[in-house]
Scaffold this active site. Structure first.
Site, mmCIF file in Angstrom:
data_model
loop_
_atom_site.group_PDB
_atom_site.id
_atom_site.type_symbol
_atom_site.label_atom_id
_atom_site.label_comp_id
_atom_site.label_asym_id
_atom_site.label_seq_id
_atom_site.Cartn_x
_atom_site.Cartn_y
_atom_site.Cartn_z
ATOM 1 N N GLU B 51 -22.916 20.281 29.902
ATOM 2 C CA GLU B 51 -22.987 19.553 31.170
ATOM 3 C C GLU B 51 -24.094 18.516 31.010
ATOM 4 O O GLU B 51 -25.256 18.860 30.847
ATOM 5 C CB GLU B 51 -23.305 20.533 32.302
ATOM 6 C CG GLU B 51 -23.310 19.907 33.681
ATOM 7 C CD GLU B 51 -23.783 20.903 34.767
ATOM 8 O OE1 GLU B 51 -23.825 22.115 34.512
ATOM 9 O OE2 GLU B 51 -24.133 20.415 35.853
ATOM 10 N N ASP B 62 -31.626 18.439 43.457
ATOM 11 C CA ASP B 62 -32.363 18.992 42.330
ATOM 12 C C ASP B 62 -33.814 19.321 42.649
ATOM 13 O O ASP B 62 -34.475 18.621 43.404
ATOM 14 C CB ASP B 62 -32.312 18.014 41.145
ATOM 15 C CG ASP B 62 -30.947 18.022 40.497
ATOM 16 O OD1 ASP B 62 -30.535 19.107 40.033
ATOM 17 O OD2 ASP B 62 -30.271 16.977 40.474
#
Lengths: 411, 268
Positions: B51, B62
């Protein structure tokens, strides 16, 4: 006309029936959020629809606006400024006289009532200039809810009086150091907090942006400005103004003034973005005039960004306009041509700030100083019997330190 | 459709999830450190799916580790063209290892969704995870990805209730990414009971594999999740190694990946 011809919410000739049921204003708006938040924004929309249909909600909102905020705000004919500019009559909607000193409180009252309906017990918000943070901290104190305000570290520095106000009101201030430490970064941190605390937390967004239904509900709560102004104009001069002018960061004070007039074809509208050091360079915050459509903070709208879609930092002397995006309804109003948009520089805003101080005895915030600068540019070319109505959306107490610094004065 | 890439994207991803053990999905941010060497280390350590994060100025989902990786990458001047070149070179070196891009909507749609889908396809990308395009906004990118043969990989979360789940599953391909905690990447881990219950709930709604990520840092956690899911996603723990070890990161990445892969293989 038969009942089948009833033209209400689906009237294609209206500028006042946006967004659609998916929260889109034409190509703009929408719900571009992480899946964790999706169920929450859908619940918020359901709850808002119920509140809209509930007379008790409206009654409580109106009551707080009247007795706590101090509405209706006055409509004021600025005769000395008019004379100094030598053209159109200049009128102000005095939202700087609201409790907490800006229009932001209108929206905060509406959203905290929604939060309470939804059983949320903790409030978070982002703030740039600190006006929305102060307004949020104020309603949290009023309703006894804990409040966390995310504020860019740079803004904490340049808006220290508002930081102290928020602390007095019992809010916890979290300085945000990621990015360049301004409003955009504060909003990122607000979203990160929300996503981790969805079960008990309500995010009071301060402008008419973010995922649907925020742009719609913030606009609706702020539209009290335009509804009052419309009535007050009729009462005072027996007609509507020729031109509305308002400053735009995210765009909530402008939409609040404009929206009730959007279907009055003779009323022109001018939104004023922050040109910072000038639109030629990178040091401005004019998303509509200097940006491109894209996706940030839950909605599709005009953004300051590079050719790879990386968001660039806005600049303005006014912390409240220093945001690289803009509410999606403005993006749509721009493309549709209904509202005209312009920009004024830091320097022009600073001049307008001083002009209003000296001619009217009103110290405006740097945000509406942008609107006043635009008024100064257009008024002189308009006939003396024409009427400009500008939104004086905040007072300048918070900005005197910034202004003193720019003028080279030590205080 | 591409001479240098004879294997169809769906084949690579489905092969990865057809192995006798659950898939180990390893995340790194493109342009942070020597990405090519770091990715090779992940493959050598036993990663089943790569990924690759597309850096963005505003990574709202995030936590600090990946935020910093984004800042480091963009600070070095990483562009979209660089990310696609890293992907294409990886594809040339590893023709069989599935590669998915993870990122945020704005860099993906900046030049239009057709452009992005076609460029990603040309770079040998198998799937795309876009954090801020939920099913409700699928039109922004989903149709172009599917038309190009790239799997749009959707996220399901603890807040995705049963009423919503069908909409999330519909149009999702490759695998479904179950976000184990309501929160941001790299923070606390969810209780395994909650993960197990949610994975089985999701698997009742779809036949596509379910990989679990957010807060997975250690081989012990990975092994525990591997007993109940089709895949385990590890990101921040790997990104931390890149931050800490710089040019020495590949050896460390290979070591951690190998121990994660070992724990997953031993899980069932």
């Amino acid at each position: 006309m038969g009942m089948g011809m009833a033209m209400t919410e689906t009237n294609p000739n209206s500028f006042r029936n946006q967004p659609d049921d998916r929260g889109h204003f034409g190509d703009y708006g929408g719900r571009y959020v992480a899946e964790t938040l999706m169920p929450l924004v859908l619940e918020l929309e359901r709850e808002y629809r119920k509140a809209q249909a509930d007379p008790e909600f409206q009654r409580e909102f109106d009551d707080l606006l009247e007795h706590y905020v101090g509405r209706p705000s006055p409509l004021y004919h600025a005769e000395r400024l008019t004379e100094a500019l030598g053209g159109a009559q200049v009128w102000f909607k005095r939202d700087e006289l609201n409790h907490t000193g800006a229009h932001k409180i209108n929206n905060c009252i509406g959203q905290i009532l929604l939060a309470i309906r939804m059983g949320k017990t903790r409030i978070i918000a982002e703030t740039g200039a600190g006006q929305h943070g102060v307004a949020t901290a104020t309603v949290c104190a009023r309703f006894g809810l804990p409040c966390v305000i995310y504020m860019g570290a740079e803004d904490v520095r340049r808006q220290s009086p508002n930081v102290f106000r928020m602390k007095l009101l019992g809010a916890e201030i979290v300085p945000v150091t990621s990015g360049r430490g301004t409003l955009k970064d504060a909003m990122n941190e607000g979203l990160r907090d929300w996503v981790a605390n969805v079960h008990d937390t309500f995010y009071i967004i301060g402008t008419a942006a973010g995922p649907h239904p925020y742009p719609e509900l913030v606009r609706d709560f702020q539209s009290v400005i335009g509804r009052e102004a419309r009535q007050q104009m009729q009462d005072r001069i027996g007609r509507l103004p020729d031109l509305l002018v308002a400053a735009i960061g995210g765009g909530s004070n402008a939409l609040g003034l404009f929206h009730p007039f959007l279907d009055d074809p003779d009323v022109k509208m001018l939104g004023v973005e922050a040109a910072g050091h000038g639109l030629d360079g990178d040091e401005h915050a004019a998303s509509l005039l200097g940006g491109f459509p894209g996706v940030l903070h839950g909605n599709k709208t005009y953004l300051l960004q590079d050719e790879d879609g990386q968001i660039t930092e806005g600049h303005s002397i006014s912390a409240g306009l220093d945001y690289p995006g803009i509410g999606p309804e403005h993006a749509w109003l721009k493309d549709s041509g209904r509202v005209e948009y312009t920009a004024v520089t830091d320097e022009e805003a600073l001049e307008a700030f001083q002009l209003l101080c000296r001619t009217e005895g009103i110290i405006p915030a740097l945000e509406p100083s942008h609107a006043i600068a635009a008024v100064a540019k257009v008024a002189k070319d308009m006939p003396k019997d024409s009427v400009i109505l500008a939104n004086l959306c905040g007072r300048g107490d918070k900005d005197i330190f910034t202004v003193a610094e720019k003028l080279g004065v030590e205080i | 459709m591409n001479e240098t890439d004879p294997m169809s994207t769906s084949t690579r991803l489905s092969n990865a999830f057809a192995k006798p053990h659950p898939a180990l999905v390893c995340f790194l941010t493109a342009g942070d450190g020597d990405t090519a060497a770091n990715l090779d280390a992940l493959v050598a350590g036993g990663a089943d799916v790569i990924e690759l994060g597309m850096p963005f100025t505003d990574p709202m989902a995030d936590g600090p580790a990946i935020q910093q990786a984004n800042i480091r990458s963009l600070g070095k001047g990483t562009t979209t063209a660089d990310v696609l070149r890293i992907a294409a070179e990886f594809r040339a070196r590893h023709p069989d290892v599935p590669l998915v891009l993870m990122g945020y909507a704005n860099p993906m749609i900046r030049r239009g969704p057709e452009w992005f889908a076609s460029a990603a396809k040309g770079a040998g990308v198998d799937g795309v995870i876009c954090v801020d395009i939920p099913p409700e906004e699928d039109d922004a990118l989903g149709p172009e990805l599917r038309a190009a043969g790239i799997a749009p990989i959707r996220l399901a979360t603890p807040t995705t209730d049963d009423k919503r789940l069908p909409a999330v599953v519909e149009g999702s391909q490759g695998f479904l990414y179950y976000v184990a905690v309501a929160g941001i990447t790299g923070m606390q881990q969810a209780a395994i009971e909650s993960i197990e219950a949610n994975v089985s709930r999701i698997k009742r709604a779809t036949d596509i594999p379910v990989a679990v990520g957010f807060g997975v840092r250690t081989p012990e956690q990975a092994g525990e999740i591997a007993r109940v899911a089709d895949g385990v996603v590890v990101g921040s723990a790997l990104v931390d190694l890149v931050a800490e070890h710089g040019t020495d990161a590949p050896a460390k990445l290979r070591e951690l990946t190998a121990s994660l892969a070992g724990a997953i293989r031993a899980a069932r």
